[in-house]
Motif scaffolding. Structure first.
Motif, PDB file in Angstrom:
ATOM      1  N   ASP A 135     -38.900 -36.535 -11.002  1.00 57.34           N
ATOM      2  CA  ASP A 135     -39.315 -35.386 -11.811  1.00 57.34           C
ATOM      3  C   ASP A 135     -40.277 -35.839 -12.907  1.00 57.34           C
ATOM      4  O   ASP A 135     -41.184 -35.110 -13.297  1.00 57.34           O
ATOM      5  CB  ASP A 135     -38.102 -34.715 -12.484  1.00 57.34           C
ATOM      6  CG  ASP A 135     -37.154 -34.136 -11.456  1.00 57.34           C
ATOM      7  OD1 ASP A 135     -37.611 -33.852 -10.339  1.00 57.34           O
ATOM      8  OD2 ASP A 135     -35.960 -33.996 -11.773  1.00 57.34           O
ATOM      9  N   TYR A 136     -40.040 -37.060 -13.386  1.00 60.46           N
ATOM     10  CA  TYR A 136     -40.840 -37.565 -14.491  1.00 60.46           C
ATOM     11  C   TYR A 136     -42.199 -38.090 -14.034  1.00 60.46           C
ATOM     12  O   TYR A 136     -43.202 -37.883 -14.702  1.00 60.46           O
ATOM     13  CB  TYR A 136     -40.065 -38.668 -15.217  1.00 60.46           C
ATOM     14  CG  TYR A 136     -40.824 -39.317 -16.349  1.00 60.46           C
ATOM     15  CD1 TYR A 136     -41.151 -38.600 -17.498  1.00 60.46           C
ATOM     16  CD2 TYR A 136     -41.235 -40.644 -16.266  1.00 60.46           C
ATOM     17  CE1 TYR A 136     -41.860 -39.185 -18.533  1.00 60.46           C
ATOM     18  CE2 TYR A 136     -41.941 -41.238 -17.297  1.00 60.46           C
ATOM     19  CZ  TYR A 136     -42.250 -40.504 -18.430  1.00 60.46           C
ATOM     20  OH  TYR A 136     -42.961 -41.084 -19.448  1.00 60.46           O
ATOM     21  N   MET A 137     -42.226 -38.789 -12.907  1.00 57.07           N
ATOM     22  CA  MET A 137     -43.484 -39.451 -12.537  1.00 57.07           C
ATOM     23  C   MET A 137     -43.814 -39.360 -11.047  1.00 57.07           C
ATOM     24  O   MET A 137     -44.577 -40.194 -10.528  1.00 57.07           O
ATOM     25  CB  MET A 137     -43.476 -40.904 -12.978  1.00 57.07           C
ATOM     26  CG  MET A 137     -42.385 -41.759 -12.350  1.00 57.07           C
ATOM     27  SD  MET A 137     -42.570 -43.503 -12.747  1.00 57.07           S
ATOM     28  CE  MET A 137     -41.933 -43.565 -14.388  1.00 57.07           C
ATOM     29  N   ASN A 138     -43.277 -38.400 -10.344  1.00 56.02           N
ATOM     30  CA  ASN A 138     -43.561 -38.229  -8.913  1.00 56.02           C
ATOM     31  C   ASN A 138     -43.366 -39.546  -8.155  1.00 56.02           C
ATOM     32  O   ASN A 138     -42.448 -40.300  -8.441  1.00 56.02           O
ATOM     33  CB  ASN A 138     -44.985 -37.696  -8.694  1.00 56.02           C
ATOM     34  CG  ASN A 138     -45.155 -36.311  -9.286  1.00 56.02           C
ATOM     35  OD1 ASN A 138     -44.171 -35.645  -9.596  1.00 56.02           O
ATOM     36  ND2 ASN A 138     -46.383 -35.883  -9.443  1.00 56.02           N
ATOM     37  N   GLY A 139     -44.264 -39.819  -7.230  1.00 57.66           N
ATOM     38  CA  GLY A 139     -44.129 -40.981  -6.358  1.00 57.66           C
ATOM     39  C   GLY A 139     -44.194 -42.316  -7.071  1.00 57.66           C
ATOM     40  O   GLY A 139     -43.798 -43.342  -6.510  1.00 57.66           O
ATOM     41  N   ALA A 140     -44.690 -42.330  -8.317  1.00 55.74           N
ATOM     42  CA  ALA A 140     -44.732 -43.595  -9.057  1.00 55.74           C
ATOM     43  C   ALA A 140     -43.326 -44.135  -9.274  1.00 55.74           C
ATOM     44  O   ALA A 140     -43.135 -45.338  -9.469  1.00 55.74           O
ATOM     45  CB  ALA A 140     -45.420 -43.398 -10.401  1.00 55.74           C
ATOM     46  N   GLU A 195     -41.092 -44.632  -7.151  1.00 56.89           N
ATOM     47  CA  GLU A 195     -40.727 -45.590  -6.097  1.00 56.89           C
ATOM     48  C   GLU A 195     -40.981 -47.027  -6.539  1.00 56.89           C
ATOM     49  O   GLU A 195     -40.285 -47.941  -6.119  1.00 56.89           O
ATOM     50  CB  GLU A 195     -41.536 -45.311  -4.828  1.00 56.89           C
ATOM     51  CG  GLU A 195     -41.237 -43.991  -4.161  1.00 56.89           C
ATOM     52  CD  GLU A 195     -40.043 -44.057  -3.223  1.00 56.89           C
ATOM     53  OE1 GLU A 195     -39.288 -45.051  -3.288  1.00 56.89           O
ATOM     54  OE2 GLU A 195     -39.860 -43.093  -2.462  1.00 56.89           O
ATOM     55  N   LEU A 196     -41.989 -47.212  -7.371  1.00 54.31           N
ATOM     56  CA  LEU A 196     -42.321 -48.563  -7.832  1.00 54.31           C
ATOM     57  C   LEU A 196     -41.153 -49.176  -8.587  1.00 54.31           C
ATOM     58  O   LEU A 196     -40.788 -50.329  -8.352  1.00 54.31           O
ATOM     59  CB  LEU A 196     -43.562 -48.514  -8.727  1.00 54.31           C
ATOM     60  CG  LEU A 196     -43.949 -49.820  -9.416  1.00 54.31           C
ATOM     61  CD1 LEU A 196     -44.313 -50.886  -8.384  1.00 54.31           C
ATOM     62  CD2 LEU A 196     -45.102 -49.607 -10.371  1.00 54.31           C
ATOM     63  N   TYR A 197     -40.567 -48.414  -9.472  1.00 51.86           N
ATOM     64  CA  TYR A 197     -39.490 -48.956 -10.308  1.00 51.86           C
ATOM     65  C   TYR A 197     -38.192 -49.079  -9.519  1.00 51.86           C
ATOM     66  O   TYR A 197     -37.425 -50.024  -9.723  1.00 51.86           O
ATOM     67  CB  TYR A 197     -39.346 -48.088 -11.563  1.00 51.86           C
ATOM     68  CG  TYR A 197     -40.654 -48.083 -12.337  1.00 51.86           C
ATOM     69  CD1 TYR A 197     -41.011 -49.193 -13.110  1.00 51.86           C
ATOM     70  CD2 TYR A 197     -41.573 -47.054 -12.206  1.00 51.86           C
ATOM     71  CE1 TYR A 197     -42.232 -49.237 -13.755  1.00 51.86           C
ATOM     72  CE2 TYR A 197     -42.796 -47.095 -12.852  1.00 51.86           C
ATOM     73  CZ  TYR A 197     -43.132 -48.183 -13.619  1.00 51.86           C
ATOM     74  OH  TYR A 197     -44.340 -48.251 -14.251  1.00 51.86           O
ATOM     75  N   ALA A 232     -38.088 -49.870  -6.539  1.00 47.70           N
ATOM     76  CA  ALA A 232     -38.274 -51.011  -5.642  1.00 47.70           C
ATOM     77  C   ALA A 232     -37.779 -52.310  -6.285  1.00 47.70           C
ATOM     78  O   ALA A 232     -37.623 -53.327  -5.616  1.00 47.70           O
ATOM     79  CB  ALA A 232     -39.751 -51.148  -5.270  1.00 47.70           C
ATOM     80  N   GLU A 246     -42.912 -46.400 -23.170  1.00 42.97           N
ATOM     81  CA  GLU A 246     -41.938 -46.337 -22.075  1.00 42.97           C
ATOM     82  C   GLU A 246     -41.261 -47.697 -21.964  1.00 42.97           C
ATOM     83  O   GLU A 246     -41.939 -48.712 -21.764  1.00 42.97           O
ATOM     84  CB  GLU A 246     -42.627 -46.020 -20.752  1.00 42.97           C
ATOM     85  CG  GLU A 246     -43.267 -44.646 -20.690  1.00 42.97           C
ATOM     86  CD  GLU A 246     -43.984 -44.429 -19.363  1.00 42.97           C
ATOM     87  OE1 GLU A 246     -43.970 -43.300 -18.871  1.00 42.97           O
ATOM     88  OE2 GLU A 246     -44.566 -45.398 -18.831  1.00 42.97           O
ATOM     89  N   TYR A 257     -38.688 -49.678 -19.709  1.00 39.89           N
ATOM     90  CA  TYR A 257     -37.950 -49.715 -18.444  1.00 39.89           C
ATOM     91  C   TYR A 257     -36.882 -50.797 -18.565  1.00 39.89           C
ATOM     92  O   TYR A 257     -37.204 -51.974 -18.705  1.00 39.89           O
ATOM     93  CB  TYR A 257     -38.894 -50.040 -17.289  1.00 39.89           C
ATOM     94  CG  TYR A 257     -39.963 -48.985 -17.065  1.00 39.89           C
ATOM     95  CD1 TYR A 257     -41.128 -48.978 -17.829  1.00 39.89           C
ATOM     96  CD2 TYR A 257     -39.795 -47.997 -16.109  1.00 39.89           C
ATOM     97  CE1 TYR A 257     -42.097 -48.007 -17.637  1.00 39.89           C
ATOM     98  CE2 TYR A 257     -40.766 -47.022 -15.909  1.00 39.89           C
ATOM     99  CZ  TYR A 257     -41.915 -47.034 -16.675  1.00 39.89           C
ATOM    100  OH  TYR A 257     -42.875 -46.074 -16.491  1.00 39.89           O
ATOM    101  N   ARG A 303     -44.310 -50.184 -21.186  1.00 40.29           N
ATOM    102  CA  ARG A 303     -45.699 -49.719 -21.218  1.00 40.29           C
ATOM    103  C   ARG A 303     -45.864 -48.910 -22.495  1.00 40.29           C
ATOM    104  O   ARG A 303     -45.158 -47.914 -22.693  1.00 40.29           O
ATOM    105  CB  ARG A 303     -46.022 -48.808 -20.032  1.00 40.29           C
ATOM    106  CG  ARG A 303     -45.940 -49.442 -18.672  1.00 40.29           C
ATOM    107  CD  ARG A 303     -46.137 -48.393 -17.581  1.00 40.29           C
ATOM    108  NE  ARG A 303     -47.511 -48.259 -17.156  1.00 40.29           N
ATOM    109  CZ  ARG A 303     -48.255 -47.187 -17.335  1.00 40.29           C
ATOM    110  NH1 ARG A 303     -47.768 -46.137 -17.957  1.00 40.29           N
ATOM    111  NH2 ARG A 303     -49.494 -47.141 -16.889  1.00 40.29           N
ATOM    112  N   MET A 324     -48.748 -46.934 -24.469  1.00 39.92           N
ATOM    113  CA  MET A 324     -50.112 -46.489 -24.197  1.00 39.92           C
ATOM    114  C   MET A 324     -50.600 -45.459 -25.203  1.00 39.92           C
ATOM    115  O   MET A 324     -49.939 -44.444 -25.452  1.00 39.92           O
ATOM    116  CB  MET A 324     -50.194 -45.875 -22.797  1.00 39.92           C
ATOM    117  CG  MET A 324     -51.617 -45.573 -22.361  1.00 39.92           C
ATOM    118  SD  MET A 324     -51.700 -44.991 -20.659  1.00 39.92           S
ATOM    119  CE  MET A 324     -51.223 -43.292 -20.892  1.00 39.92           C
ATOM    120  N   LEU A 342     -42.934 -51.983  -0.002  1.00 44.93           N
ATOM    121  CA  LEU A 342     -43.885 -51.064  -0.634  1.00 44.93           C
ATOM    122  C   LEU A 342     -44.742 -51.801  -1.652  1.00 44.93           C
ATOM    123  O   LEU A 342     -45.953 -51.598  -1.751  1.00 44.93           O
ATOM    124  CB  LEU A 342     -43.144 -49.917  -1.317  1.00 44.93           C
ATOM    125  CG  LEU A 342     -42.277 -49.035  -0.419  1.00 44.93           C
ATOM    126  CD1 LEU A 342     -41.555 -47.987  -1.247  1.00 44.93           C
ATOM    127  CD2 LEU A 342     -43.120 -48.378   0.659  1.00 44.93           C
TER     128      LEU A 342
END
Lengths: 295, 342
Positions: free
Chosen positions: B59-64, B66-68, B70, B92, B94, B152, B154, B211
């Protein structure tokens, strides 16, 4: 890095879903004639203005308006904006605008300019212009769609611009990750969407060439352009060329998009949405020519 | 009928309220991990951090997201700083399960200006990467590896003031935190191989998922190496200048599995999927140690299986270079095993 763009090798066709998806094209299924069904050349316009965005990333609506007008005239070959819109939509159409909603979103100024132009020049009433990004019920209400994605690379699918812009209409966006991204084109064929897209208008004012969809300012740059056409695959192919050229320019060595954007070739060869062959695309450029990235 | 409607209305209201309530509980229950200043320069943050976990990361970052996922991802804390004078700053943080996971996220891009943000001394260890970079800044974005944090920070528009604020926030995030060494696995990559091949240290990537591998070096859209959270892997190109002045690259990949049996099965699957024309005479999985070389479309490919470790080199110009690179990597791993990892 030199010689490192792997593309799709014969091994990809041997392995599972990607191979199964793309190999269909080799069988020449009647519904998958792809680019061969289209006119010899697909027209993609690239309209740029150096001053459309200032150093503070503020967009000038007046300049943007003239860029949209130029785009409409060139895409349709008409002499007046009113005639151009008439070539794309009917006054009784319910027009859905489909911008990228967040994470490097489509500029709101662009959405506003298009909406205003539809009302003023095309004679579409405001109530018949709806924001159609989201679930498939939204395009289901529309008789025409204008796809307005922002140009960006995507770490899972290579590019996350034109073909991916309708992913929410699937109702299952996570089903189109990994190798299944090859099937993104099928969403353009669901009844709520099929044959409704009258114009693809890509916001390439401030694109992102790597690490998308999360914003990374190191990979965003002021291209200050609009990329448009009625063939979504051709528009995406031109977008890919720009992203690839920008990546190489940034690193000073070839930096291929990885993973390769298999959804683009599949959109052509499997789903027949347009052409992914650059030699079958006529690119018409207008305006600012510096760092065009299309050589 | 009235009773039916009342019950239905009660049920619907309950269904609407419970998810939002439980989401708030979940946010409250997740302990915030960092203490960031309320005000920094022109900017002031909202009182509460937004807490993102694996349940709502898309909900927060769509497909991005998946990176986290992973990597070993626990949760994400988002702090937004606003100012009436300049564009906002987003911090942010993580929170990952391990320092290695946080390192992996930083390793996906070594670009930017290395900056010093830690106040504590580093873990005393021979560095794997040339300089043990822990924070990189570029274009308004600061990326940090600080123990099990990857952050991150920014500024949506870079200015002199925003850079100062972003770096100060980075220091606040990293304050008093440990500085573990880079993942041990990086040491399988020799800095040089023979007289010609040099490691591209700026392209070393550490990961656990196919991925992520595909974003660094495309192999297959399918997980043919059976990568998962129990594995760790490192990849990097080596380069050499040819006589005509061109640069030739090869790609090295080393995967460490949890068990030798997993490594054997993964190699068997890789061989079957990636080298279908070389099946005859290969009965993989019988031994836990084997080395082979193959000529394919884009050059020579070599692999060596040694217990739980699998080394693969791609795109070599000839068999000799593939053999040389594989030998260097396996010699190193064997010698480390003999020395019990020292």
């Amino acid at each position: 890095m030199a010689n490192r763009q792997r593309g799709l090798t014969r091994r990809d066709f041997i392995r599972g879903t990607v191979g199964a998806t793309l190999a269909v094209s080799a069988l020449r299924m009647p519904w998958s004639e792809g680019s061969e069904r289209l006119a010899p050349l697909s027209l993609v316009t690239v309209v740029r203005d150096k001053n459309v965005m200032d150093a503070g990333y503020r967009v000038d609506p007046k300049i943007l308006q003239s860029m949209v007008n130029r785009t409409l005239l060139q895409v349709t070959g008409k002499n007046r904006v009113k005639e151009a819109w008439a070539d794309l939509v009917k006054t009784e159409d319910i027009v859905g605008l489909v911008p990228t909603p967040h994470l490097n979103p489509t500029h709101q100024e662009l959405v506003d300019v298009v909406k205003e132009s539809l009302m003023r020049e095309a004679g579409i009433s405001e109530k018949n212009i709806i924001m159609a990004q989201g679930g498939k019920r939204r395009p289901g209400k529309c008789t025409a769609l204008i796809s307005m994605p922002a140009l960006k690379g995507h770490w899972l699918t290579g590019i996350g611009t034109v073909i991916k812009n309708y992913i929410m209409y699937s109702g299952r966006p996570s089903n189109y990750h990994e190798e299944k991204s090859a099937k993104l084109g099928e969403i353009w064929l669901i009844p709520e969407v099929k044959d409704k897209t009258r114009l693809v208008l890509v916001d390439a004012i401030h694109p992102l060439c790597d690490k998308g969809p999360q914003p990374d300012p190191r990979y965003k740059w002021a291209y200050n352009g609009l990329i448009a056409g009625i063939d979504p695959v051709a528009v995406e192919t031109v977008c890919l060329k720009i992203l690839t050229s920008k990546r190489q320019a940034l690193r000073g060595e070839p930096w291929p998009i990885s993973p390769p954007p298999i959804c683009v070739e599949a959109a052509d060869k499997v789903y027949g949405l347009g052409t992914s062959k650059i030699e079958k695309i006529k690119i018409a450029h207008f305006g600012w020519g510096e760092d065009l990235l299309l050589e | 009928m009235t009773g039916f409607f009342s019950k239905t209305l009660f049920f619907l209201l309950t269904m609407m309220i419970i998810p939002s309530f439980s989401k708030d509980i979940r946010a409250e229950m997740t302990k915030k991990s960092v203490k960031l200043p309320k005000t920094i320069g022109f900017w002031t943050r909202s009182d509460n951090a937004r807490i993102i976990d694996s349940g709502n990361i898309f909900d927060y970052m769509n497909g991005a997201g998946e990176l986290y996922l992973a990597y070993g991802f626990d949760h994400l804390e988002v702090y937004e700083y606003t100012s009436d004078r300049q564009d906002r700053i987003m911090a942010e943080v993580y929170v990952m399960y391990t320092s290695n996971d946080a390192f992996g996220l930083l390793s996906l891009d070594w670009g930017g200006e290395p900056v010093t943000i830690h106040s504590t001394p580093p873990f005393q260890s021979e560095p794997c990467v040339e300089l043990p970079v822990r924070a990189l800044y570029g274009g308004g974005l600061l990326r940090i590896w600080s123990d099990n944090f990857y952050a991150r920070v920014m500024a949506y528009r870079e200015t002199v003031e925003s850079k100062k604020a972003v770096l100060s926030l980075g220091q606040a995030i990293a304050a008093e935190r440990k500085r573990p060494a880079e993942p041990e696995l990086l040491k399988v990559l020799p800095t040089t191989v023979g007289p010609d091949w040099k490691l591209r240290k700026d392209r070393i990537g550490y990961f656990r998922s196919h991925l992520v591998l595909n974003s660094l070096y495309y192999l297959s859209h399918q997980n043919i190496l059976h990568l998962d959270h129990s594995t760790e892997a490192v990849t990097a190109p080596y380069e050499k200048r040819t006589q005509d002045g061109a640069t030739k690259y090869v790609q090295v990949l080393f995967v460490k599995y949890a068990l030798p049996a997993q490594a054997g099965k993964a190699l068997a699957n890789f061989h079957k999927a990636y080298l279908p024309e070389h099946q005859k005479g290969f009965d993989l999985g019988i031994t836990t140690r084997q080395t082979h070389f193959f000529k394919i479309e884009d050059g020579w490919l070599g692999y060596a299986l040694d217990g739980a470790g699998l080394a693969i080199v791609f795109e070599c110009p000839n068999r000799e270079s593939a053999q040389l690179i594989i030998k260097h990597i396996t010699d190193y791993t064997v010698s480390r095993e003999k020395n019990h990892g020292k």
